[in-house]
Scaffold this motif. Structure first.
Motif, PDB file in Angstrom:
ATOM      1  N   SER A 166      -3.686 115.173  66.984  1.00 60.80           N
ATOM      2  CA  SER A 166      -3.166 113.873  67.540  1.00 60.80           C
ATOM      3  C   SER A 166      -4.069 112.745  67.918  1.00 60.80           C
ATOM      4  O   SER A 166      -5.418 113.017  67.933  1.00 60.80           O
ATOM      5  N   PRO A 204      12.710 104.102  64.617  1.00 62.02           N
ATOM      6  CA  PRO A 204      13.330 105.286  64.365  1.00 62.02           C
ATOM      7  C   PRO A 204      12.248 106.277  63.543  1.00 62.02           C
ATOM      8  O   PRO A 204      12.404 107.521  63.648  1.00 62.02           O
ATOM      9  N   GLU A 205      11.580 105.638  62.666  1.00 66.65           N
ATOM     10  CA  GLU A 205      10.870 106.610  61.673  1.00 66.65           C
ATOM     11  C   GLU A 205       9.625 107.203  62.321  1.00 66.65           C
ATOM     12  O   GLU A 205       9.063 107.999  61.787  1.00 66.65           O
ATOM     13  N   TYR A 206       9.279 106.710  63.377  1.00 62.96           N
ATOM     14  CA  TYR A 206       8.004 107.081  64.250  1.00 62.96           C
ATOM     15  C   TYR A 206       8.635 107.552  65.788  1.00 62.96           C
ATOM     16  O   TYR A 206       7.821 108.297  66.450  1.00 62.96           O
ATOM     17  N   SER A 207      10.098 108.040  65.926  1.00 60.19           N
ATOM     18  CA  SER A 207      10.579 108.312  67.313  1.00 60.19           C
ATOM     19  C   SER A 207      10.073 109.874  67.518  1.00 60.19           C
ATOM     20  O   SER A 207       9.769 110.092  68.880  1.00 60.19           O
ATOM     21  N   ALA A 208       9.756 110.631  66.555  1.00 60.37           N
ATOM     22  CA  ALA A 208       9.669 112.023  66.797  1.00 60.37           C
ATOM     23  C   ALA A 208       8.016 112.382  66.922  1.00 60.37           C
ATOM     24  O   ALA A 208       7.540 113.200  67.331  1.00 60.37           O
ATOM     25  N   ARG A 209       7.142 111.203  66.704  1.00 54.75           N
ATOM     26  CA  ARG A 209       5.798 111.448  66.679  1.00 54.75           C
ATOM     27  C   ARG A 209       4.839 110.653  67.709  1.00 54.75           C
ATOM     28  O   ARG A 209       3.952 110.607  67.894  1.00 54.75           O
ATOM     29  N   GLN A 255       4.242 108.811  71.419  1.00 52.65           N
ATOM     30  CA  GLN A 255       4.669 108.973  73.222  1.00 52.65           C
ATOM     31  C   GLN A 255       3.471 107.902  73.316  1.00 52.65           C
ATOM     32  O   GLN A 255       2.607 107.330  73.215  1.00 52.65           O
ATOM     33  N   ASN A 281       1.240 111.841  66.991  1.00 47.07           N
ATOM     34  CA  ASN A 281       1.125 113.303  66.536  1.00 47.07           C
ATOM     35  C   ASN A 281       1.381 113.451  65.273  1.00 47.07           C
ATOM     36  O   ASN A 281       1.833 112.713  64.523  1.00 47.07           O
TER      37      ASN A 281
END
Length: 440
Positions: A44, A83-88, A90, A101
């Motif tokens: 990270s 959206p393309e970075y929403s899972a990575r 914080q 991350n």
């Protein structure tokens, strides 16, 4: 009155600008403007931008970006990644901090934060800060120390040039690393590594090789990701420039000799094929004679005889070292020491080859300048032509080769001709070779 009013407006503008410029105070934990942050793949990345505000100041929104592409917003206290970075992505640590991350090498870039709001007087502010981020890949160094070595023989680089290799390592990595090490030349010039192979970062040195101390330096992005004990960040090696240039020259000459051997092997195969054909023609001749067709039999016999004569003719030569290392312009370059002269067609007194038969011949000549900052130019010439081919040597200790395949009639001559003014040629590196490929 107008003067007093202008002074008051100027003072007001100065106060407002000053208040806006100090509306945000970055904390010591925040990365400095223009600094570089290093991280490793699969880990990270924390960008702990943090700030404090003066009483009454309000932040309305924050925008984070990389290379001009927006990553996320903070609006009305709500963190909104694209959206393309929403899972990575914080938010945090810090008021303006960001955590990314699942890093890959493609996450390398210029990351920035823009904080917008207004102070207690209602004046708006827009404050920016950015850092360079470099992402490295995990590596191990089994030897525990950085070393530089030189290859024992010359190799061919990606551009097809004969080179000496300097090797910096060793690094264990599952594939081709995305990052490179830095090489510093004796002159102070700095370049990136040319290649990565056999667990080493490679620097190719081509002629004319600069002699002296070469230093390999591991950039922080690689050092950060080396697992285990961190090695020394630099290692050096002293290159003997003359020995390196000779190594390249010898490898080049060996390659030409190998090419020559291949051509001779192909020529031998052709001769063997001709012999087989002659034997088959002989059988046909016997069959025709037995059938009574003598006229056709005589014609075939004549063809067999022609093939047998051609098979018996061997022509090749190889001569080295110059007799006249400082020739006048347009003079022949005379290689004096004859190593091979099958057929006796080469003359060491004139430097000329005289064709004993009509046919197709191969010639190759190698030499170079023996003077610093002087260019040596020479040509492969057939019967006073303007030159079948020519080449120039860039500087002292830099040898070049000219070669060609030409058709010669019996008595035609071929030689190497000087195309330079007042240049001393490199006698030790001079060779002139040739052979008959096939007869007409």
């Amino acid at each position: 009155m107008h003067t007093a009013m202008g002074w008051a407006l100027s003072s007001l503008f100065f106060v407002v600008s000053f208040q806006a410029s100090v509306a945000i105070q970055w904390t010591p934990s925040s990365p400095d403007e223009g600094s570089t942050v290093y991280a490793c793949t699969q880990n990270s990345l924390d960008l702990p931008w943090d700030f404090t505000l003066d009483p009454g100041d309000v932040v309305t929104d924050i925008e984070w970006a990389v290379g001009g592409t927006v990553l996320a917003f903070l609006a009305h206290g709500v963190f909104l990644p694209v959206p393309e970075y929403s899972a990575r992505l914080q938010q945090g640590p810090g008021e303006g901090g960001l955590r990314l991350n699942g890093l890959t090498v493609n996450d390398t870039g210029l990351y920035s934060i823009a904080v917008s709001g207004h102070d207690s007087s209602g004046m708006f502010f827009d404050v920016h800060r950015s850092v360079d981020v470099e992402i490295g890949e995990p590596m191990t160094m089994p030897e525990g120390a950085l070393n530089v070595t030189q290859s024992g023989e010359a190799t061919v680089d990606a551009a097809g040039r004969w080179s000496v290799e300097l090797r910096c390592g060793a690094f264990v990595h599952p594939s081709q690393p995305s990052l490179k090490v830095d090489w510093t030349f004796p002159s102070g010039k700095v370049v990136s590594s040319s290649d990565f192979k056999d667990d080493h970062f490679i620097l190719f040195l081509t002629s004319p090789v600069e002699g002296g101390l070469y230093t390999c330096r591991i950039p922080p992005a690689i050092t950060q990701c080396i697992q285990g004990n961190k090695p020394n960040e630099t290692a050096s090696y002293t290159v003997n420039g003359v020995e390196a240039r000779l190594m390249i020259l010898e490898a080049h000459q060996a390659a030409l000799q190998k090419e020559n051997d291949v051509l001779k092997s192909e020529n031998a195969e052709l001769k063997e094929s001709n012999t087989s054909l002659a034997q088959r023609l002989e059988l046909v001749e016997k069959e025709l004679l037995q059938s009574g067709d003598t006229s056709s039999g005589e014609s075939l016999a004549q063809r067999v005889h022609t093939l047998e004569v051609k098979d018996s003719r061997q022509v090749s030569f190889h001569a080295v070292e110059l007799k006249n290392f400082r020739p006048d312009y347009a003079d022949a370059l005379i290689a004096k020491n004859v190593k091979v002269n099958d057929g006796g067609a080469y003359s060491s007194s004139t430097g000329e080859f005289t064709a004993p038969y009509d046919g197709t011949y191969f010639f190759a000549g190698t030499t170079g300048s023996d003077q610093y900052n002087h260019t040596a130019v020479f040509q492969l010439v057939v019967d006073n032509s303007n030159g079948v081919a020519y080449v120039r040597s860039a500087d002292q200790g830099h040898a070049c080769t000219v070669h060609g395949v030409v058709h010669l009639k019996q008595g035609h001559r071929a030689w190497l001709r000087n195309g330079s003014q007042h240049v001393s040629f490199w006698s030790f590196a001079t060779t002139f070779s040739g052979f008959l490929m096939y007869l007409d």
